[in-house]
Every structure is written in C-alpha cells, then in structure tokens.
Design a protein around this motif. Structure first.
Motif, mmCIF file in Angstrom:
data_model
loop_
_atom_site.group_PDB
_atom_site.id
_atom_site.type_symbol
_atom_site.label_atom_id
_atom_site.label_comp_id
_atom_site.label_asym_id
_atom_site.label_seq_id
_atom_site.Cartn_x
_atom_site.Cartn_y
_atom_site.Cartn_z
ATOM 1 N N THR A 97 0.821 -1.207 0.000
ATOM 2 C CA THR A 97 0.000 0.000 0.000
ATOM 3 C C THR A 97 0.855 1.257 0.000
ATOM 4 O O THR A 97 0.578 2.209 -0.743
ATOM 5 N N THR A 98 1.917 1.270 0.792
ATOM 6 C CA THR A 98 2.759 2.461 0.909
ATOM 7 C C THR A 98 4.029 2.374 0.074
ATOM 8 O O THR A 98 4.695 3.396 -0.138
ATOM 9 N N GLY A 99 4.395 1.162 -0.365
ATOM 10 C CA GLY A 99 5.627 0.988 -1.119
ATOM 11 C C GLY A 99 6.864 0.822 -0.255
ATOM 12 O O GLY A 99 7.978 0.677 -0.769
ATOM 13 N N GLU A 100 6.707 0.822 1.060
ATOM 14 C CA GLU A 100 7.855 0.712 1.974
ATOM 15 C C GLU A 100 8.289 -0.748 2.140
ATOM 16 O O GLU A 100 7.456 -1.650 2.302
ATOM 17 N N TRP A 101 9.590 -0.982 2.082
ATOM 18 C CA TRP A 101 10.185 -2.282 2.378
ATOM 19 C C TRP A 101 11.080 -2.113 3.605
ATOM 20 O O TRP A 101 11.803 -1.126 3.716
ATOM 21 N N ARG A 102 11.051 -3.094 4.511
ATOM 22 C CA ARG A 102 11.918 -3.030 5.688
ATOM 23 C C ARG A 102 12.172 -4.442 6.211
ATOM 24 O O ARG A 102 11.402 -5.365 5.951
ATOM 25 N N ARG A 103 13.273 -4.579 6.942
ATOM 26 C CA ARG A 103 13.555 -5.831 7.624
ATOM 27 C C ARG A 103 12.942 -5.766 9.024
ATOM 28 O O ARG A 103 13.097 -4.775 9.730
ATOM 29 N N VAL A 104 12.258 -6.830 9.388
ATOM 30 C CA VAL A 104 11.571 -6.866 10.680
ATOM 31 C C VAL A 104 12.570 -7.278 11.753
ATOM 32 O O VAL A 104 13.221 -8.325 11.643
ATOM 33 N N GLU A 105 12.680 -6.455 12.782
ATOM 34 C CA GLU A 105 13.592 -6.755 13.873
ATOM 35 C C GLU A 105 13.087 -7.952 14.668
ATOM 36 O O GLU A 105 11.884 -8.151 14.841
ATOM 37 N N GLY A 106 14.054 -8.757 15.159
ATOM 38 C CA GLY A 106 13.701 -9.871 16.022
ATOM 39 C C GLY A 106 13.419 -9.408 17.438
ATOM 40 O O GLY A 106 13.511 -8.213 17.759
ATOM 41 N N HIS A 107 13.077 -10.354 18.302
ATOM 42 C CA HIS A 107 12.760 -10.010 19.693
ATOM 43 C C HIS A 107 13.971 -9.407 20.388
ATOM 44 O O HIS A 107 13.904 -8.359 21.011
ATOM 45 N N ASP A 108 15.117 -10.078 20.297
ATOM 46 C CA ASP A 108 16.369 -9.549 20.837
ATOM 47 C C ASP A 108 17.508 -10.328 20.203
ATOM 48 O O ASP A 108 17.296 -11.268 19.433
ATOM 49 N N GLU A 109 18.725 -9.942 20.522
ATOM 50 C CA GLU A 109 19.884 -10.578 19.894
ATOM 51 C C GLU A 109 19.982 -12.061 20.238
ATOM 52 O O GLU A 109 20.562 -12.839 19.497
ATOM 53 N N GLY A 110 19.418 -12.454 21.385
ATOM 54 C CA GLY A 110 19.470 -13.856 21.794
ATOM 55 C C GLY A 110 18.737 -14.785 20.847
ATOM 56 O O GLY A 110 19.014 -15.990 20.821
ATOM 57 N N TRP A 111 17.798 -14.247 20.075
ATOM 58 C CA TRP A 111 17.055 -15.089 19.147
ATOM 59 C C TRP A 111 17.873 -15.415 17.907
ATOM 60 O O TRP A 111 17.619 -16.407 17.245
ATOM 61 N N GLY A 112 18.819 -14.576 17.564
ATOM 62 C CA GLY A 112 19.618 -14.815 16.371
ATOM 63 C C GLY A 112 18.841 -14.510 15.107
ATOM 64 O O GLY A 112 17.658 -14.154 15.134
ATOM 65 N N PRO A 113 19.492 -14.657 13.938
ATOM 66 C CA PRO A 113 18.819 -14.372 12.666
ATOM 67 C C PRO A 113 17.762 -15.421 12.339
ATOM 68 O O PRO A 113 17.692 -16.483 12.974
ATOM 69 N N VAL A 114 16.955 -15.129 11.349
ATOM 70 C CA VAL A 114 15.964 -16.098 10.873
ATOM 71 C C VAL A 114 16.709 -17.317 10.325
ATOM 72 O O VAL A 114 17.673 -17.173 9.574
ATOM 73 N N PRO A 115 16.297 -18.541 10.700
ATOM 74 C CA PRO A 115 16.996 -19.731 10.207
ATOM 75 C C PRO A 115 16.970 -19.836 8.681
ATOM 76 O O PRO A 115 16.021 -19.385 8.024
ATOM 77 N N LEU A 116 18.005 -20.438 8.127
ATOM 78 C CA LEU A 116 18.051 -20.677 6.688
ATOM 79 C C LEU A 116 16.896 -21.578 6.278
ATOM 80 O O LEU A 116 16.539 -22.521 7.000
ATOM 81 N N PHE A 117 16.326 -21.323 5.135
ATOM 82 C CA PHE A 117 15.245 -22.136 4.561
ATOM 83 C C PHE A 117 13.984 -22.159 5.433
ATOM 84 O O PHE A 117 13.132 -23.038 5.260
ATOM 85 N N ALA A 118 13.861 -21.235 6.393
ATOM 86 C CA ALA A 118 12.669 -21.206 7.243
ATOM 87 C C ALA A 118 11.432 -20.936 6.399
ATOM 88 O O ALA A 118 11.487 -20.299 5.346
ATOM 89 N N GLN A 119 10.301 -21.418 6.879
ATOM 90 C CA GLN A 119 9.022 -21.174 6.223
ATOM 91 C C GLN A 119 8.224 -20.162 7.031
ATOM 92 O O GLN A 119 8.275 -20.155 8.268
ATOM 93 N N CYS A 120 7.489 -19.299 6.348
ATOM 94 C CA CYS A 120 6.611 -18.372 7.052
ATOM 95 C C CYS A 120 5.187 -18.557 6.546
ATOM 96 O O CYS A 120 4.961 -18.935 5.395
ATOM 97 N N ALA A 121 4.250 -18.322 7.439
ATOM 98 C CA ALA A 121 2.839 -18.481 7.092
ATOM 99 C C ALA A 121 2.013 -17.496 7.887
ATOM 100 O O ALA A 121 2.280 -17.255 9.067
ATOM 101 N N ALA A 122 1.019 -16.895 7.242
ATOM 102 C CA ALA A 122 0.052 -16.046 7.934
ATOM 103 C C ALA A 122 -1.041 -16.940 8.489
ATOM 104 O O ALA A 122 -1.577 -17.795 7.776
ATOM 105 N N ALA A 123 -1.359 -16.773 9.768
ATOM 106 C CA ALA A 123 -2.330 -17.658 10.404
ATOM 107 C C ALA A 123 -3.745 -17.456 9.885
ATOM 108 O O ALA A 123 -4.618 -18.290 10.134
ATOM 109 N N GLY A 124 -3.977 -16.354 9.179
ATOM 110 C CA GLY A 124 -5.308 -16.124 8.637
ATOM 111 C C GLY A 124 -6.248 -15.461 9.615
ATOM 112 O O GLY A 124 -7.457 -15.384 9.365
ATOM 113 N N ASP A 125 -5.699 -14.957 10.748
ATOM 114 C CA ASP A 125 -6.524 -14.256 11.722
ATOM 115 C C ASP A 125 -6.367 -12.750 11.610
ATOM 116 O O ASP A 125 -6.848 -12.004 12.464
#
Length: 384
Positions: A97-125
């Motif tokens: 809608t706005t054309g903005e792209w950004r990287r979503v910050e994680g909870h904290d550094e302890g979580w580390g980066p998103v795992p390789l080959f991870a899958q994402c899904a919208a719960a539909g709620d």
C-alpha cells in the motif's frame, strides 16, 4: 524489541481521546498508518487495547485504511566482509500500500537471525505471522523453533516447537491455524506426516501441534495451500517427490478437510505442465480457490475442482522469467508474485515483483529496492 502480552481488551478505561466520544476517537485512530501502531500501543492502556482489538481492524477495513503487507523470508547481506560465511536470512515486510520495504527486527539478539530455509505463514486471523523451522545458521542442522509475530503490535513470542525436525516441508496458514506437511527428516527420508497448530491457543496450557492424518504419498519439497472460507478449511498438498526419486517432482496433489476429515483424498494430476514446481509454477490461495502462477503466456490459471481442470486467467507478469513465490493478498482479492527477471544481465537486477487483482486487469509492477534483492524462500501476507 520488548516482549509484550497480546490482549484484546473488551473494556477500556477512560476516554481514548479526551473530549471526543470513543466511537469518533476510534475512527481517528483507525486511520493512523500501520508503521505507527507500535508507538500507539505505548501511549496508554486504552490505546494499547484498541490497536490489538478486532474492532480496530474492522474499522480500518471499513475506512479503507487497510494496508496489504507481504512478509518474505529472504537471504540478507552477510555480516562482515561476507567471505566464507554462511548466508543469513531475514524477515522482510513489503508494504504494497505504501511501497515501503523493511527488515523486521527480532525479539532480541538472543534469538539470532531467521533460520536458513525457514518457512513463514500467515495464520489467517489478520494478526499473526509464524516463522517455522529452517536450519540453524551456526550448526546447519534443522531447528524445531517457531517464532510468532503479532503484526499490528510489532511484538514477538515463541510458539510451541514442531513435533519433529524436518527440512523443506510445506507450510501454510488459514483460519487461525498454521500447518506443516511433508519435507524430509535428518536422514533425508521423505515424509508423509502433517501437523496443525492453533495460534489462538498460544500461551495456553494446551497449546501444541496436533497430528493430522498422514498424506497418502511421501512429499519432499511440496507446496502447501490452505483455502479457507466460512465453515470450510481445505489443505492442498501438491507436488514434491518420494525418497527414492530425489528431485523428480510429481504433478499429483491431495487434499484434507480440516473439519472432521479422517484422511487425505487424491486430486490426481494437478500441477499444470508437469510436476517440476521448482522455479516454474507457484500455487496460492486467491479468491477462495487455488491459483497456479507462472511466467509467460497463460501463466496464471485457476483450479476448477468440480471440472478437475485449470481455467486460464491471465498471462504471467511481464518480464518475469520464472515465479519464485506467489501469495494471495488483500484477503485473497489479489495475487503477489516474486520471481526472476527475464534479462538479469541487462541491468544487474535478478528479481522482480508484481501484483494483480483477482477480478482482472493488468499486472502492476512492485518496485524492489536494491537492498532487498535476495532470494525468497517463503512468503505470507496480512492485511492490517
């Protein structure tokens, strides 16, 4: 990012905006762009409860203030000089809608980066996006971790770990649930098992993945699509390959009705133009049906379950050589595609994106900023 409890408050203390009736105040707050929702939650308890409520989301839709956001698990620039290091992934939010792209910050550094080959899904709620599994970038072993993003609140929490370690599984969501199916175990044996997790139960004592019936076929690297309509929730697992046929994608599919169903039923040969879905055809839930999205003439088709045939909808996105990921956006009223460009050598750009309304019309190009030009492993969409 601080972890916060997720609440839908039915009763709010005090006036939302002093001097205004709460109904009028809600209309004002509903028009605030989503990028400011996290700050709004910090103003007071009343605003925090409002931003997290179903009524707030309903008012935004009614006011035409909804924003369509596509989430992508995408390769990101490696830290340091990048030489000899394992590629990293990040969760990217592309606001159509706005054309903005950004990287979503994680909870904290302890979580580390998103795992390789991870899958994402919208719960539909209309609220949650899950990041499931993937490979730990340090050990290169599959992880069972589940991360849940509350999109309006901008907060994270951990979900229950998946029942087993698996790689390259299908993942999709709908009607408040996240599903996984197929993939392979740590011995590279293709799997038939499938599981579901209700996001609404997160944090409850009984929050856990529940086993679904096994699929009739082993399916490594399948595509999983959820078609959810009122009173009906159907999973379609398509393509993939068995253990003894590594990389030989099949064109078959099977479906499961997650409302009293006791087995998967075969749909026969479904994948158009053969079973090699890798880089050719992507399936997505659009307008309550399954769409197959590919490049070139008649690249977009809609599945007619009654006739068990594909209906041509439109040509593929102009200038796109192959579809990498496709996902329904705008509550299924449009389709977003991320793919490789036909002439990457001409300007050095490898990937492009486009969106098309399900009701018809031309493809609209979605500009991809240069810093978001990495490969995409999975995609999900939420309307905020």
């Amino acid at each position: 990012m601080a972890m916060e409890a997720e609440e839908d408050r039915g009763g709010l203390e005090g006036e939302l905006i002093p001097g205004l009736p709460d109904d009028v105040a809600m209309e004002c707050l509903a028009r605030v762009p989503s990028r400011s929702h996290r700050r709004m939650r910090r103003v007071c308890r009343g605003w925090r409860g409002t931003v997290g409520s179903a009524e707030f989301r309903r008012r935004r839709r009614a006011a035409g203030a909804s924003e369509d956001i596509v989430f992508l698990v995408q390769t990101a620039p490696a830290r340091g000089d990048g030489k000899g290091s394992t590629p990293e992934c990040a969760l990217v939010a592309a606001n159509l809608t706005t054309g903005e792209w950004r990287r979503v910050e994680g909870h904290d550094e302890g979580w580390g980066p998103v795992p390789l080959f991870a899958q994402c899904a919208a719960a539909g709620d209309g609220r949650h996006v899950a990041i499931v599994g993937g490979w730990d970038p340090d050990t290169l072993r599959p992880t069972r971790d589940v991360r849940l993003l509350d999109v309006p609140a901008g907060t994270w929490r951990r979900g229950p770990r998946t029942p087993d370690s698996r790689s390259f599984f299908g993942c999709a969501g709908g009607d408040g649930n996240v599903y996984i199916a197929g993939g392979h175990d740590e011995c590279k044996n293709a799997l038939r098992s499938a599981f579901a997790y209700s996001v609404a139960g997160a944090g409850a004592a009984d929050a856990a993945w529940r086993a679904l019936p096994d699929m009739s076929e082993e399916r490594d690297e399948p595509q999983l699509v959820v078609v959810a309509t009122p009173g009906r929730r159907v999973l379609l697992a398509a393509s993939g390959y068995p253990t003894e046929a590594q990389g030989a994608f099949r064109s078959t599919a099977e479906c499961y009705h997650d409302a009293g169903g006791d087995a998967w039923t075969s749909e026969g040969d479904v994948i158009p133009d053969g079973g090699d879905t890798a880089g050719k055809t992507c399936l997505a839930s659009v307008r309550g049906t399954v769409w197959a999205v590919g490049a070139g003439k008649d690249g977009v088709r809609e599945w007619d379950g009654a006739a068990r045939a594909w209906r041509d909808v439109a040509d593929g996105p102009p200038g796109m050589k192959a579809c990498v990921k496709a996902v329904g956006v705008g509550n299924g009223e449009a389709v977003f595609v991320f793919g490789t460009v036909a002439d990457a050598a001409a300007d050095g750009v490898k990937y492009s994106a486009a969106v098309m309304e399900a009701s018809g019309g031309a493809w609209m190009r979605v500009p991809v900023p240069s810093e978001f030009g990495g490969f995409v492993y999975s995609a999900a969409a939420v309307s905020i």
